[in-house]
Design a protein around this motif. Structure first.
Motif, PDB file in Angstrom:
ATOM      1  N   PHE A 145      -3.223  -4.114  -8.770  1.00 35.78           N
ATOM      2  CA  PHE A 145      -3.870  -2.950  -8.174  1.00 35.78           C
ATOM      3  C   PHE A 145      -5.352  -3.257  -8.000  1.00 35.78           C
ATOM      4  N   ILE A 146      -5.849  -3.138  -6.769  1.00 38.92           N
ATOM      5  CA  ILE A 146      -7.264  -3.446  -6.505  1.00 38.92           C
ATOM      6  C   ILE A 146      -8.086  -2.190  -6.237  1.00 38.92           C
ATOM      7  N   GLY A 147      -7.417  -1.047  -6.061  1.00 41.66           N
ATOM      8  CA  GLY A 147      -8.143   0.194  -5.808  1.00 41.66           C
ATOM      9  C   GLY A 147      -7.657   0.856  -4.537  1.00 41.66           C
ATOM     10  N   GLY A 148      -8.583   1.508  -3.860  1.00 39.46           N
ATOM     11  CA  GLY A 148      -8.257   2.235  -2.649  1.00 39.46           C
ATOM     12  C   GLY A 148      -8.846   1.582  -1.415  1.00 39.46           C
ATOM     13  N   SER A 149      -9.027   2.385  -0.386  1.00 39.61           N
ATOM     14  CA  SER A 149      -9.506   1.897   0.898  1.00 39.61           C
ATOM     15  C   SER A 149     -10.899   1.275   0.803  1.00 39.61           C
ATOM     16  N   LEU A 171       4.299   2.143   2.114  1.00 40.03           N
ATOM     17  CA  LEU A 171       5.190   3.258   1.848  1.00 40.03           C
ATOM     18  C   LEU A 171       4.352   4.506   2.055  1.00 40.03           C
ATOM     19  N   GLU A 172       4.653   5.229   3.119  1.00 37.45           N
ATOM     20  CA  GLU A 172       3.869   6.404   3.471  1.00 37.45           C
ATOM     21  C   GLU A 172       4.609   7.672   3.089  1.00 37.45           C
ATOM     22  N   LEU A 173       3.977   8.484   2.268  1.00 38.40           N
ATOM     23  CA  LEU A 173       4.542   9.752   1.839  1.00 38.40           C
ATOM     24  C   LEU A 173       4.134  10.832   2.830  1.00 38.40           C
ATOM     25  N   ILE A 190       0.845  -1.194   0.000  1.00 40.98           N
ATOM     26  CA  ILE A 190       0.000   0.000   0.000  1.00 40.98           C
ATOM     27  C   ILE A 190       0.878   1.242   0.000  1.00 40.98           C
ATOM     28  N   TYR A 191       0.557   2.142  -0.906  1.00 38.62           N
ATOM     29  CA  TYR A 191       1.173   3.463  -0.935  1.00 38.62           C
ATOM     30  C   TYR A 191       0.194   4.404  -0.260  1.00 38.62           C
ATOM     31  N   CYS A 239      -3.834  11.118   5.455  1.00 41.21           N
ATOM     32  CA  CYS A 239      -4.971  10.564   4.707  1.00 41.21           C
ATOM     33  C   CYS A 239      -5.811   9.638   5.601  1.00 41.21           C
ATOM     34  N   PRO A 240      -7.037  10.050   5.967  1.00 39.64           N
ATOM     35  CA  PRO A 240      -7.889   9.184   6.795  1.00 39.64           C
ATOM     36  C   PRO A 240      -8.200   7.838   6.138  1.00 39.64           C
ATOM     37  N   ALA A 241      -8.416   7.825   4.825  1.00 38.65           N
ATOM     38  CA  ALA A 241      -8.699   6.560   4.136  1.00 38.65           C
ATOM     39  C   ALA A 241      -7.502   5.613   4.220  1.00 38.65           C
ATOM     40  N   CYS A 242      -6.294   6.177   4.185  1.00 35.49           N
ATOM     41  CA  CYS A 242      -5.080   5.365   4.304  1.00 35.49           C
ATOM     42  C   CYS A 242      -4.999   4.726   5.693  1.00 35.49           C
ATOM     43  N   HIS A 243      -5.302   5.510   6.702  1.00 36.90           N
ATOM     44  CA  HIS A 243      -5.284   4.996   8.076  1.00 36.90           C
ATOM     45  C   HIS A 243      -6.329   3.905   8.254  1.00 36.90           C
ATOM     46  N   SER A 244      -7.482   4.080   7.624  1.00 38.32           N
ATOM     47  CA  SER A 244      -8.543   3.071   7.700  1.00 38.32           C
ATOM     48  C   SER A 244      -8.102   1.757   7.051  1.00 38.32           C
TER      49      SER A 244
END
Length: 139
Positions: free
Chosen positions: A107-111, A73-75, A45-46, A51-56
């Motif tokens: 790649f499956i998408g996002g949160s 990998l967190e930017l 996961i990038y 990003c709240p969605a990233c944390h979720s």
């Protein structure tokens, strides 16, 4: 300069999978790096620090998939390399927002997509299938 992207399922011409070429505004690309990293771990996961969605997404994995080797990998900044990485992620996936979630190299998408696959029980199935096809090794 240009780079190869992931195989495209909608390649022009003869159907099937092909490669598309996308110019890099900074003169270099992280496409190869993204491709290698996404295939190195069952879940890659990038994310973006704020990003709240990233944390979720990371929370879902920590709670329900602690047994699966995941890599994040967190930017956190606005350095040129981070902007280019984001541009390359956008070009490779067609998605514009973080997080960028790869499962078994795809790649499956996002949160929301990750949560939906989990809710349906498909995420565990995908992980079991790809671990049978190719064992992952932690780097």
């Amino acid at each position: 300069p240009s780079f190869r992207s992931f195989p495209s399922s909608t390649a022009e011409g003869g159907g099937g999978r092909g490669w598309r070429t996308i110019p890099s505004p900074f003169g270099y690309s992280y496409a190869g790096y993204i491709e290698r990293q996404s295939r190195m771990y069952p879940i890659m996961i990038y994310t973006l620090e704020s990003c709240p969605a990233c944390h979720s997404a990371k929370r879902l994995l920590a709670i329900n998939y602690a047994d699966v080797a995941s890599h994040f990998l967190e930017l956190a900044g606005e350095e040129e390399w981070q902007r280019q990485l984001h541009i390359d992620l956008q070009n490779l996936t067609g998605a514009g927002r973080f997080p960028y979630v790869f499962v078994c190299g795809e790649f499956i998408g996002g949160s929301l997509d990750l949560h939906e696959l989990h809710r349906r029980g498909q995420l565990r199935q995908m992980l079991q299938q790809c671990s049978r096809e190719r064992p992952f090794t932690s780097a």
